[in-house]
Write a protein that holds these residues in place. Structure first.
Motif, PDB file in Angstrom:
ATOM      1  N   LYS A 123      60.653 -24.548  75.664  1.00  0.00           N
ATOM      2  CA  LYS A 123      61.126 -25.512  74.119  1.00  0.00           C
ATOM      3  C   LYS A 123      60.156 -26.107  73.598  1.00  0.00           C
ATOM      4  O   LYS A 123      60.313 -26.777  72.436  1.00  0.00           O
ATOM      5  CB  LYS A 123      62.350 -26.276  74.898  1.00  0.00           C
ATOM      6  N   ASP A 124      59.023 -26.228  74.006  1.00  0.00           N
ATOM      7  CA  ASP A 124      57.742 -26.641  73.225  1.00  0.00           C
ATOM      8  C   ASP A 124      57.296 -26.082  72.038  1.00  0.00           C
ATOM      9  O   ASP A 124      56.708 -26.417  71.080  1.00  0.00           O
ATOM     10  CB  ASP A 124      56.629 -26.965  73.952  1.00  0.00           C
ATOM     11  N   VAL A 125      57.887 -24.870  72.109  1.00  0.00           N
ATOM     12  CA  VAL A 125      57.632 -23.993  70.882  1.00  0.00           C
ATOM     13  C   VAL A 125      58.840 -23.532  70.053  1.00  0.00           C
ATOM     14  O   VAL A 125      59.683 -22.932  70.734  1.00  0.00           O
ATOM     15  CB  VAL A 125      56.884 -22.765  71.467  1.00  0.00           C
ATOM     16  N   ILE A 126      58.760 -23.949  68.913  1.00  0.00           N
ATOM     17  CA  ILE A 126      60.127 -23.687  68.016  1.00  0.00           C
ATOM     18  C   ILE A 126      60.093 -22.774  67.100  1.00  0.00           C
ATOM     19  O   ILE A 126      60.075 -23.085  65.984  1.00  0.00           O
ATOM     20  CB  ILE A 126      60.337 -25.309  67.469  1.00  0.00           C
ATOM     21  N   TRP A 127      60.198 -21.673  67.391  1.00  0.00           N
ATOM     22  CA  TRP A 127      60.382 -20.697  66.273  1.00  0.00           C
ATOM     23  C   TRP A 127      61.713 -20.526  65.566  1.00  0.00           C
ATOM     24  O   TRP A 127      61.551 -19.725  64.505  1.00  0.00           O
ATOM     25  CB  TRP A 127      60.127 -19.157  67.115  1.00  0.00           C
ATOM     26  N   SER A 128      62.510 -21.323  66.180  1.00  0.00           N
ATOM     27  CA  SER A 128      63.866 -21.348  65.186  1.00  0.00           C
ATOM     28  C   SER A 128      63.665 -22.131  63.933  1.00  0.00           C
ATOM     29  O   SER A 128      64.150 -22.030  63.003  1.00  0.00           O
ATOM     30  CB  SER A 128      64.715 -22.140  65.912  1.00  0.00           C
ATOM     31  N   ASP A 129      62.467 -22.896  63.837  1.00  0.00           N
ATOM     32  CA  ASP A 129      61.961 -23.253  62.435  1.00  0.00           C
ATOM     33  C   ASP A 129      61.968 -22.233  61.499  1.00  0.00           C
ATOM     34  O   ASP A 129      61.878 -22.674  60.255  1.00  0.00           O
ATOM     35  CB  ASP A 129      60.825 -24.354  62.528  1.00  0.00           C
ATOM     36  N   PHE A 130      61.311 -21.145  62.076  1.00  0.00           N
ATOM     37  CA  PHE A 130      60.995 -20.066  60.927  1.00  0.00           C
ATOM     38  C   PHE A 130      62.371 -19.078  60.853  1.00  0.00           C
ATOM     39  O   PHE A 130      62.068 -17.892  60.360  1.00  0.00           O
ATOM     40  CB  PHE A 130      60.154 -19.208  61.501  1.00  0.00           C
ATOM     41  N   GLY A 131      63.539 -19.436  61.204  1.00  0.00           N
ATOM     42  CA  GLY A 131      64.763 -18.638  61.276  1.00  0.00           C
ATOM     43  C   GLY A 131      64.935 -17.765  62.285  1.00  0.00           C
ATOM     44  O   GLY A 131      65.846 -16.809  62.005  1.00  0.00           O
ATOM     45  N   PHE A 132      64.604 -18.098  63.520  1.00  0.00           N
ATOM     46  CA  PHE A 132      64.746 -17.111  64.714  1.00  0.00           C
ATOM     47  C   PHE A 132      65.445 -18.163  65.826  1.00  0.00           C
ATOM     48  O   PHE A 132      64.734 -18.326  66.454  1.00  0.00           O
ATOM     49  CB  PHE A 132      63.530 -16.231  65.152  1.00  0.00           C
ATOM     50  N   PRO A 133      66.941 -18.312  65.328  1.00  0.00           N
ATOM     51  CA  PRO A 133      67.365 -19.108  66.523  1.00  0.00           C
ATOM     52  C   PRO A 133      67.107 -18.666  67.880  1.00  0.00           C
ATOM     53  O   PRO A 133      67.462 -17.569  68.206  1.00  0.00           O
ATOM     54  CB  PRO A 133      68.839 -18.907  66.188  1.00  0.00           C
ATOM     55  N   GLY A 134      66.927 -19.467  68.987  1.00  0.00           N
ATOM     56  CA  GLY A 134      66.882 -19.234  70.426  1.00  0.00           C
ATOM     57  C   GLY A 134      65.478 -18.888  70.754  1.00  0.00           C
ATOM     58  O   GLY A 134      65.035 -18.664  71.854  1.00  0.00           O
ATOM     59  N   ARG A 135      64.487 -18.381  69.799  1.00  0.00           N
ATOM     60  CA  ARG A 135      63.333 -17.937  70.043  1.00  0.00           C
ATOM     61  C   ARG A 135      62.287 -19.059  70.262  1.00  0.00           C
ATOM     62  O   ARG A 135      62.208 -20.192  69.627  1.00  0.00           O
ATOM     63  CB  ARG A 135      62.453 -17.119  68.989  1.00  0.00           C
ATOM     64  N   ASN A 136      61.789 -19.106  71.478  1.00  0.00           N
ATOM     65  CA  ASN A 136      60.804 -20.206  71.777  1.00  0.00           C
ATOM     66  C   ASN A 136      59.402 -19.646  72.801  1.00  0.00           C
ATOM     67  O   ASN A 136      59.127 -18.488  72.320  1.00  0.00           O
ATOM     68  CB  ASN A 136      61.370 -21.280  72.521  1.00  0.00           C
ATOM     69  N   GLY A 137      59.022 -20.532  73.656  1.00  0.00           N
ATOM     70  CA  GLY A 137      58.012 -19.908  74.456  1.00  0.00           C
ATOM     71  C   GLY A 137      58.302 -18.706  75.052  1.00  0.00           C
ATOM     72  O   GLY A 137      57.593 -18.192  75.815  1.00  0.00           O
ATOM     73  N   ARG A 138      59.605 -18.675  75.599  1.00  0.00           N
ATOM     74  CA  ARG A 138      59.992 -17.501  76.527  1.00  0.00           C
ATOM     75  C   ARG A 138      59.566 -15.950  75.832  1.00  0.00           C
ATOM     76  O   ARG A 138      59.336 -15.125  76.452  1.00  0.00           O
ATOM     77  CB  ARG A 138      61.634 -17.390  76.573  1.00  0.00           C
ATOM     78  N   GLU A 139      59.652 -16.318  74.342  1.00  0.00           N
ATOM     79  CA  GLU A 139      59.125 -14.711  73.670  1.00  0.00           C
ATOM     80  C   GLU A 139      57.879 -14.944  73.190  1.00  0.00           C
ATOM     81  O   GLU A 139      57.550 -14.407  71.985  1.00  0.00           O
ATOM     82  CB  GLU A 139      60.256 -14.422  72.611  1.00  0.00           C
ATOM     83  N   SER A 140      56.992 -15.672  73.853  1.00  0.00           N
ATOM     84  CA  SER A 140      55.493 -15.995  73.191  1.00  0.00           C
ATOM     85  C   SER A 140      54.462 -15.580  73.996  1.00  0.00           C
ATOM     86  O   SER A 140      54.770 -15.596  75.334  1.00  0.00           O
ATOM     87  CB  SER A 140      55.659 -17.621  72.847  1.00  0.00           C
ATOM     88  N   THR A 141      53.299 -15.548  73.821  1.00  0.00           N
ATOM     89  CA  THR A 141      52.037 -15.394  74.482  1.00  0.00           C
ATOM     90  C   THR A 141      51.140 -16.262  74.054  1.00  0.00           C
ATOM     91  O   THR A 141      51.028 -17.011  73.105  1.00  0.00           O
ATOM     92  CB  THR A 141      51.505 -14.167  74.218  1.00  0.00           C
ATOM     93  N   LEU A 142      50.254 -16.800  74.910  1.00  0.00           N
ATOM     94  CA  LEU A 142      49.200 -17.664  74.940  1.00  0.00           C
ATOM     95  C   LEU A 142      47.873 -17.286  75.105  1.00  0.00           C
ATOM     96  O   LEU A 142      47.636 -16.240  75.480  1.00  0.00           O
ATOM     97  CB  LEU A 142      49.363 -18.664  76.127  1.00  0.00           C
ATOM     98  N   TRP A 143      47.010 -17.755  73.873  1.00  0.00           N
ATOM     99  CA  TRP A 143      45.508 -17.355  73.897  1.00  0.00           C
ATOM    100  C   TRP A 143      44.553 -18.215  73.962  1.00  0.00           C
ATOM    101  O   TRP A 143      44.656 -19.204  73.375  1.00  0.00           O
ATOM    102  CB  TRP A 143      45.410 -16.658  72.697  1.00  0.00           C
ATOM    103  N   ILE A 144      43.862 -18.204  75.083  1.00  0.00           N
ATOM    104  CA  ILE A 144      42.584 -19.206  75.085  1.00  0.00           C
ATOM    105  C   ILE A 144      41.190 -18.797  75.248  1.00  0.00           C
ATOM    106  O   ILE A 144      41.060 -17.764  76.028  1.00  0.00           O
ATOM    107  CB  ILE A 144      42.971 -20.378  76.577  1.00  0.00           C
TER     108      ILE A 144
END
Length: 470
Positions: A123-144
């Motif tokens: 929930k630290d990643v809030i893609w819902s701010d871009f109009g995609f409700p429920g999308r968060n870190g579960r649908e994300s990848t990390l790059w370091i």
């Protein structure tokens, strides 16, 4: 009080779904907990967990550093940060990699596997701010990554891309889908949903790839707190230009992905069949390390059938009129065939129309201080690269303010329409070598058979053949 964001979720999604060029969103993530996800913070969160790093050379060869040619290291983030402080260890996982000569990249790290025991962090990643409700870190990848870490130039077959820059800066080199012929696409190394370019776009070999000079480079340096929108099928080469970079991305599914999955299944079947026949015991040479699925013909046949079935299931359940969708496919294929025969005459006027269309779009689009367009670059390549390993401070935005599962759900989720004469000239230039060098390899054949334009037409033919009962 709480700061009002420049765009509502509805407006942000509307722009994402309509924009045809890359753009940078500013001032949209100030309240995201993920903005504090520095490499040091993540090192504490992951608490000694080992992750994979891809190791590449800090050099500017004209040949791309594909993943098949890189080394790999399993290490903790703490070990990475120690090595990255220029403390080249005599022991440990990075002992064989001199920091002055190598970069390290922990790329494509899925949240769901990386934080499998800490799911609250999603929930630290809030893609819902871009109009995609429920999308968060579960649908994300990390790059370091460390300074110089990069991905070879490629396009993603599926979706569009949102990229949140957390720490450090990354420079993006982007090219529009219409420039595909000038990027010399290849499917070797093979990776499902990634079409690679044969060109190292930051140090191109123009004698070998003369058409690349026609490609329209768009360049932007993405700063912490900014979110880059990459439209469907835009080519991109991404490089870290600070000592440590952290970014988070999510691929947004699109309607066009249904046919793209069929195209990818066709590609997979052809590549695996021909390359396995060529050398049954050396998949490492052509199969990207990210591809861990079986490559047998039987498995790939099932893969293709599932993709076609899924497309028809979507047609049956979609609110869109299915018959019309299939008719549109047929019309699109006819236009593709016309393009194949006619674009020599159209190249000059086509380019002008494209430029005019871009100007019109920019005139009516909501660009401003909080949405910055990524525009074609006029920078010379030599000045682009100047200071890369010294951490230069150029900002190509000019203002303040890089896939969730693939077809096999194992890696990242996820146009050629402009100029056949580019392909003709490319083949002519390749065939101008000495006779001893004109041997046609399996890879040469595959470059033609699984060219994105060819697989698109084959997919449309397959779909039409199976849609007669509609």
């Amino acid at each position: 009080g709480e700061r009002i964001k420049p765009f509502t979720p509805e407006k942000a999604k509307e722009m994402i779904m309509s924009l045809q060029q890359p753009a940078v969103f500013c001032n949209m993530t100030s309240d995201w907990p993920a903005q504090h996800w520095t490499a040091n913070h993540l090192s504490e969160v992951l608490h000694g967990k080992q992750i994979g790093f891809r190791m590449g050379m800090k050099r500017t060869d004209t040949v791309p550093q594909f993943e098949t040619t890189c080394g790999y290291v399993e290490a903790t983030l703490e070990e990475f940060l120690t090595w990255n402080c220029d403390q080249s260890p005599l022991s440990g996982p990075f002992r064989d990699y001199d920091h002055s000569q190598f970069w390290a990249y922990a790329d494509y790290k899925y949240f769901v596997s990386l934080f499998d025991d800490k799911t609250d962090i999603f929930k630290d990643v809030i893609w819902s701010d871009f109009g995609f409700p429920g999308r968060n870190g579960r649908e994300s990848t990390l790059w370091i990554g460390s300074l110089g870490a990069h991905t070879p130039c490629h396009l993603d077959s599926y979706g569009c891309n949102l990229v949140f820059q957390v720490q450090g800066r990354k420079r993006w080199h982007l090219f529009p889908p219409e420039d595909t012929p000038f990027l010399y696409p290849t499917r070797i190394p093979y990776e499902e949903s990634s079409v690679f370019s044969k060109i190292n776009v930051v140090n191109p070999d123009l004698k070998r790839f003369p058409q690349f000079c026609k490609a329209r480079r768009h360049m932007v340096t993405l700063n912490p707190g900014q979110v880059l929108f990459v439209p469907r099928h835009w080519w991109h080469y991404v490089e870290s230009i600070d000592p440590v970079t952290v970014s988070i991305n999510s691929w947004i599914e699109l309607e066009e992905d249904h046919q793209a999955r069929v195209e990818e299944a066709i590609t997979r079947m052809l590549v695996c069949a021909l390359k396995t026949a060529e050398d049954p015991h050396n998949t490492r040479a052509w199969l990207n390390p990210t591809e861990v699925e079986e490559t047998s013909h039987e498995v790939n046949c099932r893969y293709l059938n599932r993709a076609v079935s899924a497309l028809f299931d979507h047609y049956r359940t979609s609110k869109v009129v299915e018959i019309q969708a299939l008719r549109t496919n047929r019309e699109h294929m006819k236009k593709e065939e016309l393009n194949v025969h006619n674009h020599i005459e159209m190249e000059q006027t086509g380019g002008q129309e494209l430029i005019m269309g871009t100007v019109e779009q920019e005139a009516s689009s909501p660009f401003g201080p909080d949405l910055v367009p990524v525009i074609p670059s006029s920078e010379e390549l030599s000045s682009e690269r100047e200071g890369i390993f010294e951490g230069d401070g150029k900002d190509f935005v000019g203002k303040d303010g890089e896939h969730s599962g693939k077809l096999h759900c194992t890696k990242r989720q996820r146009m050629m329409s402009k100029s056949e004469d580019a392909i003709v000239e490319q083949n002519a230039s390749n065939s101008s070598m000495a006779p001893s060098q004109t041997f046609i390899s399996t890879d040469d054949l595959l470059d033609c058979l699984v060219n994105p334009q060819v697989t698109r037409i084959v997919a449309q033919l397959l779909i039409q053949g199976k849609s007669l009962w509609f």
